[in-house]
Scaffold this motif. Structure first.
Motif, short mmCIF file in Angstrom:
data_model
loop_
_atom_site.label_atom_id
_atom_site.label_comp_id
_atom_site.label_asym_id
_atom_site.label_seq_id
_atom_site.Cartn_x
_atom_site.Cartn_y
_atom_site.Cartn_z
N LEU A 83 -9.64 -23.01 -24.63
CA LEU A 83 -8.15 -22.09 -24.61
C LEU A 83 -7.46 -22.27 -25.51
O LEU A 83 -6.83 -21.51 -26.22
N THR A 84 -7.01 -23.58 -25.85
CA THR A 84 -6.12 -23.81 -26.70
C THR A 84 -6.42 -23.37 -28.34
O THR A 84 -5.74 -23.00 -29.14
N ARG A 85 -7.79 -23.64 -28.50
CA ARG A 85 -8.42 -23.43 -30.08
C ARG A 85 -8.52 -21.82 -29.96
O ARG A 85 -8.75 -21.32 -31.09
N SER A 86 -8.48 -21.00 -28.84
CA SER A 86 -8.60 -19.68 -28.82
C SER A 86 -7.32 -18.88 -28.95
O SER A 86 -7.25 -17.82 -28.64
N ASP A 87 -5.91 -19.89 -29.04
CA ASP A 87 -4.70 -19.33 -29.28
C ASP A 87 -4.35 -18.85 -27.70
O ASP A 87 -3.40 -18.17 -27.95
N ARG A 88 -4.79 -19.39 -26.65
CA ARG A 88 -4.28 -19.16 -25.46
C ARG A 88 -3.56 -20.33 -24.73
O ARG A 88 -4.08 -20.90 -23.99
N VAL A 89 -2.54 -20.73 -25.45
CA VAL A 89 -1.86 -22.01 -25.19
C VAL A 89 -1.09 -21.97 -23.84
O VAL A 89 -1.22 -23.09 -23.11
N ASP A 90 -0.68 -20.88 -23.59
CA ASP A 90 0.10 -21.00 -21.97
C ASP A 90 -1.06 -21.17 -21.10
O ASP A 90 -0.88 -21.73 -20.19
N ALA A 119 -3.87 -22.46 -21.52
CA ALA A 119 -4.47 -23.78 -21.55
C ALA A 119 -3.42 -24.96 -20.81
O ALA A 119 -3.97 -25.65 -20.25
N ARG A 120 -2.24 -24.66 -21.28
CA ARG A 120 -1.33 -25.61 -20.53
C ARG A 120 -1.33 -25.68 -18.81
O ARG A 120 -1.22 -26.50 -18.21
N LEU A 121 -1.37 -24.25 -18.34
CA LEU A 121 -1.35 -24.05 -17.09
C LEU A 121 -2.61 -24.70 -16.17
O LEU A 121 -2.52 -25.41 -15.28
N ALA A 122 -3.86 -24.38 -17.06
CA ALA A 122 -5.11 -24.96 -16.73
C ALA A 122 -5.15 -26.30 -16.60
O ALA A 122 -5.61 -27.28 -15.60
N PHE A 123 -4.46 -27.12 -17.53
CA PHE A 123 -4.30 -28.55 -17.68
C PHE A 123 -3.48 -29.06 -16.55
O PHE A 123 -4.05 -29.88 -15.70
N GLU A 124 -2.45 -28.54 -16.33
CA GLU A 124 -1.50 -28.90 -15.29
C GLU A 124 -2.22 -28.73 -13.89
O GLU A 124 -1.98 -29.57 -13.03
N LYS A 125 -2.88 -27.64 -13.58
CA LYS A 125 -3.59 -27.42 -12.39
C LYS A 125 -4.87 -28.54 -12.31
O LYS A 125 -4.81 -29.24 -11.31
N MET A 126 -5.42 -28.87 -13.58
CA MET A 126 -6.62 -30.16 -13.39
C MET A 126 -5.80 -31.41 -12.94
O MET A 126 -6.41 -32.26 -12.31
N LEU A 127 -4.50 -31.66 -13.26
CA LEU A 127 -4.07 -32.96 -12.98
C LEU A 127 -3.76 -33.17 -11.62
O LEU A 127 -3.91 -34.03 -11.03
N THR A 128 -3.68 -31.91 -10.91
CA THR A 128 -3.33 -32.04 -9.33
C THR A 128 -4.67 -32.43 -8.46
O THR A 128 -4.68 -32.52 -7.50
N TYR A 129 -5.76 -32.17 -9.32
CA TYR A 129 -7.13 -32.41 -8.68
C TYR A 129 -7.55 -33.90 -8.91
O TYR A 129 -8.49 -34.61 -8.35
N GLY A 130 -6.65 -34.76 -9.65
CA GLY A 130 -7.10 -36.25 -9.67
C GLY A 130 -6.71 -37.05 -8.42
O GLY A 130 -6.01 -36.35 -7.67
N ASN A 131 -7.01 -38.17 -8.22
CA ASN A 131 -6.69 -38.85 -6.95
C ASN A 131 -5.71 -39.41 -7.18
O ASN A 131 -4.58 -39.26 -8.17
N HIS A 132 -5.06 -40.15 -6.09
CA HIS A 132 -3.77 -40.62 -6.05
C HIS A 132 -3.34 -41.73 -6.99
O HIS A 132 -2.20 -42.04 -7.43
N VAL A 133 -4.34 -42.22 -7.73
CA VAL A 133 -3.92 -43.43 -8.92
C VAL A 133 -4.64 -42.72 -10.38
O VAL A 133 -4.82 -43.29 -11.11
N GLY A 134 -4.76 -41.15 -10.28
CA GLY A 134 -5.21 -40.59 -11.57
C GLY A 134 -6.76 -40.79 -12.08
O GLY A 134 -6.78 -40.62 -13.22
N LEU A 135 -7.52 -41.02 -11.14
CA LEU A 135 -8.90 -41.23 -11.35
C LEU A 135 -9.59 -40.09 -10.89
O LEU A 135 -9.34 -39.28 -9.89
#
Length: 614
Positions: free
Chosen positions: A548-555, A557-573
């Motif tokens: 997404l970032t390389r396709s100039d869809r930066v906004d 990409a950032r939303l997708a990245f932040e969403k993915m961080l919510t799927y990590g476990n309690h210690v970031g794994l």
């Protein structure tokens, strides 16, 4: 009468500790339910993760069943802290493994410091080893200072941490297992050390000695992490991923395991239960590339030597310069077998050890290997004449063999095909080899390599792009989409703003992406030789952010990245996959996911700062 089947602790409810030769998973209720010894790929000693009744565990938790628990890492370290809360007080178990050296050893230590922080707390300690995946019974020898569990030539020694005037800790044993209670009041520190291949009988260890070992381990991890050059937006997430990759590195050789676990299912109750405790050329190459981007160069140099050794072993072989995976010591005996006496995680059978995909032909591995070698050399690592000879041998072999059917990146068992991703990475292999030869003025058959590179490019553009789908597809004989192709702009095969790529992204958005999570492909549309379905692949989800970032869809990409961080476990794994429910499934933690998190964050950081992506 209905029989109650105990259920294994959820995959995400674990933290990881390790000593750079093996690792252990610790649950949020203080149980070590996965530990293989003396190496990552050795048989398990504790395996309750795959069979809660027969697998074995090492648990320390409050005697009060009404406790609640939380888990965290000591900042910038691989020291795991499990905190317990009851009505009478607050206590914690601090778990770590002192790092071993670069020499392979059978001697490993798990240190478990038990502390009462506030009020009072009585802990229960249960030591229930099950040697060789539970296939060998053990016997117990108890002494005043601890206990020895032994089976089939292997032994674990439990040393007690206490003060001289303490009462004997280990009081109750039965059926060859260890059980004890430990009452503590605020300010008291006790614990145990479990040691494999100990030199001598159990010994009494003072709390001050354990504190020194704790300080040394903390210092090791913080000094290692201080090499990181990353100063971007997601520093804590990046550093946790870097530590996780380091924990999965086998120090004596530099090989990185794909995950420290085996047979965790891609679908609960399904048969996609693979053993990931080995070094995939692909995963390890990507991992090294990610660590190099953060400033960790020693790991890249060591892996380069490991990779060179593997190539030189196969010089002159008709089957190609590399296997797709190896044991961590570089050997290639990965015979696949099943543990029929274990029920598997939540009934997911068969429980597989070994990996029958080791002999598959996957041509993409040459691109990933060359990409990591190129990055290392361009980053300042030396390339000796012996190394260039090995590289030249690989590319000469590939020039004769790239245009054939193969099994592909996902190790499907449905037959060989002309996979597009494999062709893309063959292009990468020649591109990086040509660049190395040109940049370093090295002797090479440039005309031959260039002809192969250009032929691959034309073939991918002509046959890999499906006109009616308006997208690059999994292989030339299908119209199925495949998320592995998200790496095409990352490796430079196509510009992220090219109309062919933008229409590919649009097709993937409509078919493979759900709330930023990305499926690898549709197994119903492209039969892979296995029953059942699977969850979304976390590495693909982070690769989607990069694309997404390389396709100039930066906004986006950032939303997708932040969403993915919510799927990590309690210690970031992160495990391999995310189920529809949001549950983590598959082997855990997965190196591929953590390296792709690093790559996605670095690419997105650059875009948000107005810098072009690498």
């Amino acid at each position: 009468m209905t029989q109650t089947v105990r259920q294994e602790t959820a995959i995400a409810e674990h933290g990881l500790i390790g000593d750079l030769q093996t690792a252990a998973l610790v649950t949020t209720d203080g149980s070590i339910d996965w530990f293989c010894c003396p190496r990552f790929d050795s048989p398990s000693v504790f395996g309750a993760l795959l069979d809660d009744e027969r697998g074995g565990r090492f648990r320390i938790r409050p005697a009060d069943p009404g406790y609640t628990a939380k888990q965290m890492y000591l900042p910038d370290t691989a020291v795991l802290v499990t905190r317990f809360f009851t009505e009478d007080g607050m206590g914690q178990v601090v778990d770590f493994m002192p790092p071993t050296g670069a020499t392979a050893t059978d001697n490993h230590r798990i240190v478990r410091i038990v502390q009462c922080v506030r009020g009072s707390m009585t802990f229960e300690i249960d030591v229930e080893p099950r040697f060789d995946y539970g296939r060998h019974p053990h016997h117990l020898e108890m002494s005043e200072n601890g206990a020895v569990f032994a089976a089939n030539g292997q032994k674990l020694t439990l040393h007690v941490v206490r003060e001289p005037d303490d009462e004997r800790l280990l009081q109750a044993f039965g059926d060859g297992d260890g059980h004890a209670t430990l009452p503590l009041v605020a300010g008291q520190t006790r614990g145990v050390v479990l040691e494999s291949a100990a030199d001598g009988p159990p010994r009494e260890i003072r709390p001050a000695d354990i504190k020194a070992l704790f300080d040394e381990t903390v210092s090791y991890w913080r000094n290692w992490l201080a090499q990181s050059t990353y100063r971007g937006r997601w520093r804590e997430d990046i550093q946790r991923s870097a530590i996780t990759l380091k924990l999965m590195t086998y120090a004596p050789t530099g090989g990185i395991v794909a995950a420290p676990t085996a047979a965790l299912p891609e679908q609960v109750g399904g048969e996609r239960n693979w053993d990931y405790r080995y070094t995939w050329v692909r995963d390890a190459s990507f991992s090294i590339f990610a660590l190099m981007r953060l400033g960790f160069h020693d790991e890249a140099a060591q892996f380069g030597r490991w990779l060179g050794d593997r190539i030189r072993e196969r010089m002159g072989s008709d089957s190609g310069p590399l296997n797709i995976m190896y044991r961590i010591d570089g050997s290639s005996d990965l015979k696949e077998d099943s543990l029929d006496h274990w029920r598997g995680y939540r009934g997911s059978a068969p429980v597989r050890i070994g990996n029958g995909a080791a002999e598959q032909l996957q041509l993409d591995i040459y691109g990933e290997a060359m990409d990591s070698i190129f990055a290392g050399v361009m980053g300042g690592l030396p390339l000796a004449n012996q190394g260039w000879t090995a590289v030249s041998h690989v590319l000469d072999w590939l020039a004769d063999n790239w245009d054939q059917d193969e099994e592909g990146i996902w190790e499907t068992r449905g037959g060989r095909q002309p996979f597009t991703y494999g062709r893309v990475m063959c292009w990468v292999a020649f591109d990086r080899g040509i660049r190395l030869a040109t940049e370093k003025a090295l002797p090479a058959p440039l005309e031959r390599w260039t002809a192969a590179r250009d032929a691959i490019y034309r073939q991918v553009m002509e046959q890999g792009f499906h006109e009616s789908r308006h997208a690059f597809v999994q292989h030339y004989n299908t119209d199925v989409l495949d998320a592995s192709l998200l790496r095409m702009p990352t490796v430079g095969m196509i510009d992220g703003r090219d109309p062919l790529w933008l229409s590919t992204m649009q097709a993937m958005d409509g078919e493979l992406v759900t709330d930023s999570l990305v499926y690898r492909y549709d197994p119903e549309a492209s039969p892979d030789g296995l029953r059942g379905s699977e969850g979304t692949f976390s590495l693909c989800s982070f690769a989607y952010v990069d694309a997404l970032t390389r396709s100039d869809r930066v906004d986006d990409a950032r939303l997708a990245f932040e969403k993915m961080l919510t799927y990590g476990n309690h210690v970031g794994l992160y495990s391999e996959e995310i189920a529809l429910t949001g549950e983590q499934i598959g082997n855990f933690p997965q190196a591929f996911t953590h390296l792709q998190l690093i790559d996605a964050a670095l690419t997105l950081d650059a875009a948000l700062d107005g810098r072009p992506p690498r």
